[in-house]
Design a protein around this motif. Sequence first.
Motif, PDB file in Angstrom:
ATOM      1  N   ARG A  14       0.326  -0.883   0.009  1.00  0.00           N
ATOM      2  CA  ARG A  14       0.103  -0.298  -0.275  1.00  0.00           C
ATOM      3  C   ARG A  14       0.959   1.068   0.296  1.00  0.00           C
ATOM      4  N   ASP A  15       0.005   2.327  -0.910  1.00  0.00           N
ATOM      5  CA  ASP A  15       1.132   3.905  -0.704  1.00  0.00           C
ATOM      6  C   ASP A  15       1.144   4.562   0.436  1.00  0.00           C
ATOM      7  N   VAL A  16       0.635   4.195   1.364  1.00  0.00           N
ATOM      8  CA  VAL A  16       0.045   4.303   3.167  1.00  0.00           C
ATOM      9  C   VAL A  16       0.262   3.008   4.005  1.00  0.00           C
ATOM     10  N   ARG A  17       1.642   2.713   4.411  1.00  0.00           N
ATOM     11  CA  ARG A  17       2.187   1.009   5.022  1.00  0.00           C
ATOM     12  C   ARG A  17       2.388   1.247   6.018  1.00  0.00           C
ATOM     13  N   TYR A  18       1.765   0.999   7.130  1.00  0.00           N
ATOM     14  CA  TYR A  18       3.189   0.253   8.669  1.00  0.00           C
ATOM     15  C   TYR A  18       4.138  -0.426   8.171  1.00  0.00           C
ATOM     16  N   GLY A  19       3.701  -1.695   7.518  1.00  0.00           N
ATOM     17  CA  GLY A  19       4.644  -2.448   7.587  1.00  0.00           C
ATOM     18  C   GLY A  19       6.021  -2.516   7.764  1.00  0.00           C
ATOM     19  N   ILE A  20       6.440  -1.207   7.009  1.00  0.00           N
ATOM     20  CA  ILE A  20       8.248  -0.911   6.891  1.00  0.00           C
ATOM     21  C   ILE A  20       8.895  -0.833   8.243  1.00  0.00           C
ATOM     22  N   LYS A  21       7.992  -0.244   8.940  1.00  0.00           N
ATOM     23  CA  LYS A  21       8.438   0.122  10.227  1.00  0.00           C
ATOM     24  C   LYS A  21       8.658  -0.999  11.134  1.00  0.00           C
ATOM     25  N   PRO A  22       7.962  -3.010  11.006  1.00  0.00           N
ATOM     26  CA  PRO A  22       8.208  -3.527  11.703  1.00  0.00           C
ATOM     27  C   PRO A  22       9.292  -4.090  11.169  1.00  0.00           C
ATOM     28  N   ALA A  23       8.909  -3.901   9.493  1.00  0.00           N
ATOM     29  CA  ALA A  23      10.309  -4.752   8.864  1.00  0.00           C
ATOM     30  C   ALA A  23      11.566  -4.341   9.238  1.00  0.00           C
ATOM     31  N   GLN A  24      11.414  -2.646   9.430  1.00  0.00           N
ATOM     32  CA  GLN A  24      13.115  -2.610   9.566  1.00  0.00           C
ATOM     33  C   GLN A  24      13.877  -2.540  11.034  1.00  0.00           C
ATOM     34  N   TRP A  25      12.314  -2.221  11.925  1.00  0.00           N
ATOM     35  CA  TRP A  25      12.681  -3.188  13.164  1.00  0.00           C
ATOM     36  C   TRP A  25      13.756  -4.634  13.563  1.00  0.00           C
ATOM     37  N   ILE A  26      12.742  -5.320  12.644  1.00  0.00           N
ATOM     38  CA  ILE A  26      13.073  -6.565  13.362  1.00  0.00           C
ATOM     39  C   ILE A  26      14.538  -6.819  12.191  1.00  0.00           C
ATOM     40  N   TYR A  27      14.905  -6.469  11.061  1.00  0.00           N
ATOM     41  CA  TYR A  27      16.229  -6.040  10.208  1.00  0.00           C
ATOM     42  C   TYR A  27      16.937  -4.999  11.095  1.00  0.00           C
ATOM     43  N   ASP A  28      17.154  -4.286  12.105  1.00  0.00           N
ATOM     44  CA  ASP A  28      17.140  -3.743  12.323  1.00  0.00           C
ATOM     45  C   ASP A  28      18.450  -4.883  13.817  1.00  0.00           C
ATOM     46  N   THR A  29      17.342  -5.255  14.459  1.00  0.00           N
ATOM     47  CA  THR A  29      17.926  -6.567  15.527  1.00  0.00           C
ATOM     48  C   THR A  29      18.361  -7.797  15.405  1.00  0.00           C
ATOM     49  N   ALA A  30      17.849  -8.144  13.991  1.00  0.00           N
ATOM     50  CA  ALA A  30      18.342  -9.273  13.750  1.00  0.00           C
ATOM     51  C   ALA A  30      20.174  -9.261  12.796  1.00  0.00           C
ATOM     52  N   SER A  31      20.304  -7.751  12.690  1.00  0.00           N
ATOM     53  CA  SER A  31      21.267  -7.799  11.596  1.00  0.00           C
ATOM     54  C   SER A  31      22.311  -7.485  12.852  1.00  0.00           C
ATOM     55  N   LYS A  32      22.129  -7.300  14.136  1.00  0.00           N
ATOM     56  CA  LYS A  32      22.922  -7.507  16.029  1.00  0.00           C
ATOM     57  C   LYS A  32      23.699  -8.714  15.706  1.00  0.00           C
ATOM     58  N   ARG A  33      23.052  -9.991  15.565  1.00  0.00           N
ATOM     59  CA  ARG A  33      23.126 -11.147  15.085  1.00  0.00           C
ATOM     60  C   ARG A  33      24.395 -11.310  14.193  1.00  0.00           C
ATOM     61  N   SER A  34      25.341 -12.794  15.377  1.00  0.00           N
ATOM     62  CA  SER A  34      26.192 -12.946  14.046  1.00  0.00           C
ATOM     63  C   SER A  34      25.481 -14.328  13.840  1.00  0.00           C
ATOM     64  N   ASP A  35      24.458 -14.789  14.073  1.00  0.00           N
ATOM     65  CA  ASP A  35      23.935 -16.970  13.436  1.00  0.00           C
ATOM     66  C   ASP A  35      22.906 -16.319  13.044  1.00  0.00           C
ATOM     67  N   MET A  36      22.904 -15.093  11.764  1.00  0.00           N
ATOM     68  CA  MET A  36      22.680 -14.988  10.564  1.00  0.00           C
ATOM     69  C   MET A  36      22.778 -13.883   9.866  1.00  0.00           C
ATOM     70  N   ASP A  37      22.107 -14.026   8.482  1.00  0.00           N
ATOM     71  CA  ASP A  37      22.270 -12.822   7.484  1.00  0.00           C
ATOM     72  C   ASP A  37      20.978 -12.901   7.076  1.00  0.00           C
ATOM     73  N   VAL A  38      20.588 -11.086   6.837  1.00  0.00           N
ATOM     74  CA  VAL A  38      19.427 -10.882   7.067  1.00  0.00           C
ATOM     75  C   VAL A  38      18.962  -9.745   5.858  1.00  0.00           C
ATOM     76  N   GLU A  39      18.630  -9.793   5.174  1.00  0.00           N
ATOM     77  CA  GLU A  39      18.128  -8.994   3.774  1.00  0.00           C
ATOM     78  C   GLU A  39      16.448  -8.418   4.212  1.00  0.00           C
ATOM     79  N   LEU A  40      16.708  -7.128   3.592  1.00  0.00           N
ATOM     80  CA  LEU A  40      15.085  -6.538   3.639  1.00  0.00           C
ATOM     81  C   LEU A  40      14.798  -7.237   1.873  1.00  0.00           C
ATOM     82  N   VAL A  41      13.438  -7.217   1.440  1.00  0.00           N
ATOM     83  CA  VAL A  41      12.387  -8.180   1.047  1.00  0.00           C
ATOM     84  C   VAL A  41      11.471  -7.552   0.407  1.00  0.00           C
TER      85      VAL A  41
END
Length: 191
Positions: A14-41
Amino acid sequence: MAIPKIAIIIGSTRDVRYGIKPAQWIYDTASKRSDMDVELVDLRDFPLPFFNEKASNAWVPTEDEVGQRWQKKVAEFDGYIFVTPEYNRSINASLKNALDFSYPEWNRKPAAVVGYGSVGAARAVEHLRTIAIELQMAPTRTGVHIQGADFIATFQQGKSLTELAHLEPNVKAMLDELVWWANALKMARAA
């Protein structure tokens, strides 16, 4: 063995969507871990038409170029975190369409879900887990549900998801489960 590569799929287009906010939050959290490589799609980067192929790509190659590009992207990953709203007690059409455009690419890989909405997208998350099972994915037990007051506070009132400390145990558990399944299934697929 290389660490698993995980896609965080933004399920709303959607043009006005909330999903980018939790996606970025999870990405930022997961990116700090050394046991996975994450990518936003972002599904916006794959403007899929409504599924109109002769059959699933499990049986017949996809003719649509965007569909082929989407399948190639999905195949790159060892697991997935879907970020989804709840629309009328289910996932939204763009995410369902994207799921339908691939089949073998999803098989034998884990799926975790971050849901948001009035009831934390609980019904959409359960529906998505059922779809994941049909696509031969292994859904994690734990998900993250951004609901009610937290959803309103972070969507309309400017509060940051990082301020919601009560969600952190579920985030950690979900990521731990996802990594465990991704590693186990990656070894099994290799065998």
